[in-house]
Motif scaffolding. Structure first.
Motif, PDB file in Angstrom:
ATOM      1  N   UNK A  93       0.832  -1.204   0.000  1.00 34.73           N
ATOM      2  CA  UNK A  93       0.000   0.000   0.000  1.00 34.73           C
ATOM      3  C   UNK A  93       0.868   1.255   0.000  1.00 34.73           C
ATOM      4  N   UNK A  94       1.952   1.243   0.787  1.00 32.65           N
ATOM      5  CA  UNK A  94       2.862   2.397   0.821  1.00 32.65           C
ATOM      6  C   UNK A  94       3.550   2.574  -0.525  1.00 32.65           C
ATOM      7  N   UNK A  95       3.961   1.478  -1.171  1.00 35.86           N
ATOM      8  CA  UNK A  95       4.620   1.573  -2.477  1.00 35.86           C
ATOM      9  C   UNK A  95       3.648   2.092  -3.538  1.00 35.86           C
ATOM     10  N   UNK A  96       2.394   1.670  -3.502  1.00 34.00           N
ATOM     11  CA  UNK A  96       1.407   2.168  -4.469  1.00 34.00           C
ATOM     12  C   UNK A  96       1.162   3.660  -4.271  1.00 34.00           C
ATOM     13  N   UNK A  97       1.039   4.059  -3.019  1.00 33.04           N
ATOM     14  CA  UNK A  97       0.819   5.482  -2.746  1.00 33.04           C
ATOM     15  C   UNK A  97       2.010   6.313  -3.206  1.00 33.04           C
ATOM     16  N   UNK A 100       1.928   6.614  -6.983  1.00 34.75           N
ATOM     17  CA  UNK A 100       0.858   7.487  -7.448  1.00 34.75           C
ATOM     18  C   UNK A 100       1.244   8.949  -7.252  1.00 34.75           C
ATOM     19  N   UNK A 101       1.987   9.249  -6.184  1.00 35.04           N
ATOM     20  CA  UNK A 101       2.446  10.611  -5.927  1.00 35.04           C
ATOM     21  C   UNK A 101       3.445  11.013  -6.994  1.00 35.04           C
ATOM     22  N   UNK A 102       4.345  10.154  -7.389  1.00 29.03           N
ATOM     23  CA  UNK A 102       5.361  10.453  -8.393  1.00 29.03           C
ATOM     24  C   UNK A 102       4.777  10.470  -9.797  1.00 29.03           C
ATOM     25  N   UNK A 103       3.674   9.789  -9.987  1.00 27.30           N
ATOM     26  CA  UNK A 103       3.091   9.728 -11.317  1.00 27.30           C
ATOM     27  C   UNK A 103       3.655   8.609 -12.172  1.00 27.30           C
ATOM     28  N   UNK A 104       4.267   7.629 -11.556  1.00 26.59           N
ATOM     29  CA  UNK A 104       4.822   6.492 -12.283  1.00 26.59           C
ATOM     30  C   UNK A 104       3.709   5.460 -12.468  1.00 26.59           C
ATOM     31  N   UNK A 105       3.418   5.067 -13.702  1.00 26.64           N
ATOM     32  CA  UNK A 105       2.368   4.069 -13.904  1.00 26.64           C
ATOM     33  C   UNK A 105       2.824   2.692 -13.414  1.00 26.64           C
TER      34      UNK A 105
END
Length: 112
Positions: A93-97, A100-105
């Motif tokens: 969950x932390x890695x997904x967040x 998403x903040x960086x904008x990396x798909x």
């Protein structure tokens, strides 16, 4: 007269005697066929049955030992598994967040 009557009675009492001889003939034929097959292919049948027996035992032992080891591992590590799973889910969950903040798909395809 009793002699003739007695002879007629004995024929009436045992009418299926000839049927018993027919079944003995069939059994005899089957015995002869089985004996000839064993004479021709006896060693092959013996070797195939011994190899099948050893293969079955080897496979049965490998399946039973693998199931024992996996069930023992599941029972001994069950308290740690719950904690480990929870930690992994939190990290995912932390890695997904973070992504998403960086904008990396999630699935990026690079072109060469």
């Amino acid at each position: 007269m009793e002699t003739g009557g007695g002879g007629g009675d004995t024929m009436g009492v045992n009418p299926g005697v000839s049927g018993g001889h027919q079944s003995d003939g069939i059994v005899s034929d089957v015995r002869v066929a089985a004996a000839s097959i064993l004479q021709d292919y006896g060693w092959v049948l013996l070797c195939v049955s011994v190899l099948t027996y050893f293969a079955y035992n080897r496979l049965a032992n490998s399946f039973s030992s693998s199931s024992r080891s996996s069930s023992a591992a599941n029972h001994s590590a069950s308290p740690l598994d719950a904690q480990t799973i929870l930690e992994r889910q939190e990290k995912m969950a932390a890695a997904r967040a973070k992504m998403q903040v960086r904008g990396i798909p999630f699935c990026s395809v690079s072109k060469f």
